[in-house]
Design a protein around this motif. Sequence first.
Motif, PDB file in Angstrom:
ATOM      1  N   ASN A   1       0.313  -1.230  -0.102  1.00  0.00           N
ATOM      2  CA  ASN A   1      -0.040   0.079   0.186  1.00  0.00           C
ATOM      3  C   ASN A   1       1.367   1.578   0.104  1.00  0.00           C
ATOM      4  O   ASN A   1       2.369   1.302  -0.028  1.00  0.00           O
ATOM      5  N   ILE A   2       0.172   2.376  -0.134  1.00  0.00           N
ATOM      6  CA  ILE A   2       1.137   3.737  -0.102  1.00  0.00           C
ATOM      7  C   ILE A   2       2.348   3.693   0.875  1.00  0.00           C
ATOM      8  O   ILE A   2       2.477   4.327   1.300  1.00  0.00           O
ATOM      9  N   SER A   3       1.832   3.305   2.423  1.00  0.00           N
ATOM     10  CA  SER A   3       2.222   3.410   3.544  1.00  0.00           C
ATOM     11  C   SER A   3       3.488   3.160   3.178  1.00  0.00           C
ATOM     12  O   SER A   3       4.620   3.155   3.693  1.00  0.00           O
ATOM     13  N   ARG A   4       3.566   1.449   3.100  1.00  0.00           N
ATOM     14  CA  ARG A   4       4.984   0.789   1.839  1.00  0.00           C
ATOM     15  C   ARG A   4       5.780   1.636   1.552  1.00  0.00           C
ATOM     16  O   ARG A   4       6.525   1.013   1.627  1.00  0.00           O
TER      17      ARG A   4
ATOM     18  N   TYR B   1      -2.731  -2.536  -7.985  1.00  0.00           N
ATOM     19  CA  TYR B   1      -3.448  -1.857  -7.877  1.00  0.00           C
ATOM     20  C   TYR B   1      -3.242  -0.177  -8.143  1.00  0.00           C
ATOM     21  O   TYR B   1      -2.518  -0.001  -7.084  1.00  0.00           O
ATOM     22  N   VAL B   2      -4.366   1.017  -8.285  1.00  0.00           N
ATOM     23  CA  VAL B   2      -3.643   2.332  -8.625  1.00  0.00           C
ATOM     24  C   VAL B   2      -5.539   2.578  -8.092  1.00  0.00           C
ATOM     25  O   VAL B   2      -6.329   2.314  -8.630  1.00  0.00           O
ATOM     26  N   GLU B   3      -5.611   3.486  -7.227  1.00  0.00           N
ATOM     27  CA  GLU B   3      -6.962   4.597  -5.850  1.00  0.00           C
ATOM     28  C   GLU B   3      -6.561   5.528  -6.620  1.00  0.00           C
ATOM     29  O   GLU B   3      -4.976   6.227  -6.369  1.00  0.00           O
TER      30      GLU B   3
ATOM     31  N   ASP C   1      -3.616   5.749  -2.914  1.00  0.00           N
ATOM     32  CA  ASP C   1      -3.122   4.902  -2.501  1.00  0.00           C
ATOM     33  C   ASP C   1      -2.811   3.658  -3.980  1.00  0.00           C
ATOM     34  O   ASP C   1      -3.237   3.957  -4.913  1.00  0.00           O
ATOM     35  N   PHE C   2      -1.968   2.625  -4.064  1.00  0.00           N
ATOM     36  CA  PHE C   2      -1.752   1.852  -4.864  1.00  0.00           C
ATOM     37  C   PHE C   2      -0.790   0.601  -4.078  1.00  0.00           C
ATOM     38  O   PHE C   2      -0.124   0.837  -3.223  1.00  0.00           O
ATOM     39  N   SER C   3      -1.012  -0.186  -4.745  1.00  0.00           N
ATOM     40  CA  SER C   3       0.385  -1.264  -4.184  1.00  0.00           C
ATOM     41  C   SER C   3       0.377  -1.957  -5.760  1.00  0.00           C
ATOM     42  O   SER C   3       0.148  -1.981  -7.209  1.00  0.00           O
TER      43      SER C   3
END
Length: 280
Positions: free
Chosen positions: A134-137, A163-165, A233-235
Amino acid sequence: MESHTTQILSIATIIVLIGIIFSLVLFPQVICEGKNGEEASDTRDTLYQVSTINALLQSVYDGIVPIGEVRKHGDTAIGTTDGLDGELIGVDGAYYVIRTDGVAYPLADTATTPFVSATFFDSDITIPADTIANISRFEDQLEAGLPSANVVYAIRIDGTFDYVETRSVPKQSRPYPKLAEAVKEQTEFEFHNTTGTIVGFWSPEFVSGLNVPGGYHIHFITDDRRAGGHVLDFSMTGGEIEVDITPPDLYIVLPPTEGDFYQVNLTEDLSSALASVEKN
Ligand SMILES: [Zn+2]
């Protein structure tokens, strides 16, 4: 004897002709490279910015610098366009705005921006990323790989994203609401297994009031350059974060004397407003 002289003259003529042809073909390129080299040393490591984040938070949305001018200062950029009309992204020298319909529209040189950060991207560091859940990581892995917390970095990630938000903001009309109000009308988008590019900046604490202090601000565009937005957010599974260290120069263009910039209150602490705008 005469024929021998003629032969030497013919060979000399051919050599001269070859020389002229080579000069015509090669010389313009030499001039171009020299000129670009000069431009490069002047501007490539400069962070070019129009206006300030606090002015944008306080609804200074009128475009003041044409995209054609911004393009001279960077091939990589994020920001917005006149009237807060969407999320601007510059990648490989091509500039787009993603509007609330989710579509990335190429920006004409005559379109204007009220707020943008740009630079010429030259990767100085590659940070190999583990799975970014996620974006925090992403923030953790990025910050662990930065050599100092005291300079501005341009960031670029190319790859396939699980994933991208993203979001985009709607064009505003007068009387302009503050940015924290305007983003309440934002439209959000989700991408799955999409190949694309994230670009943006990480800025130190001392840019407070000018840009996003002590953190990142990133935008996304798909590989086909048809969709994207401000990243919420993204992964991704594995990947590399390319980082361009942008010092030593910071160049800020402030809005002209007439207009909102001279009227708004830029003395308030807007950090909580900024946090709500960037992360939601
Ligand atoms: Zn943004």
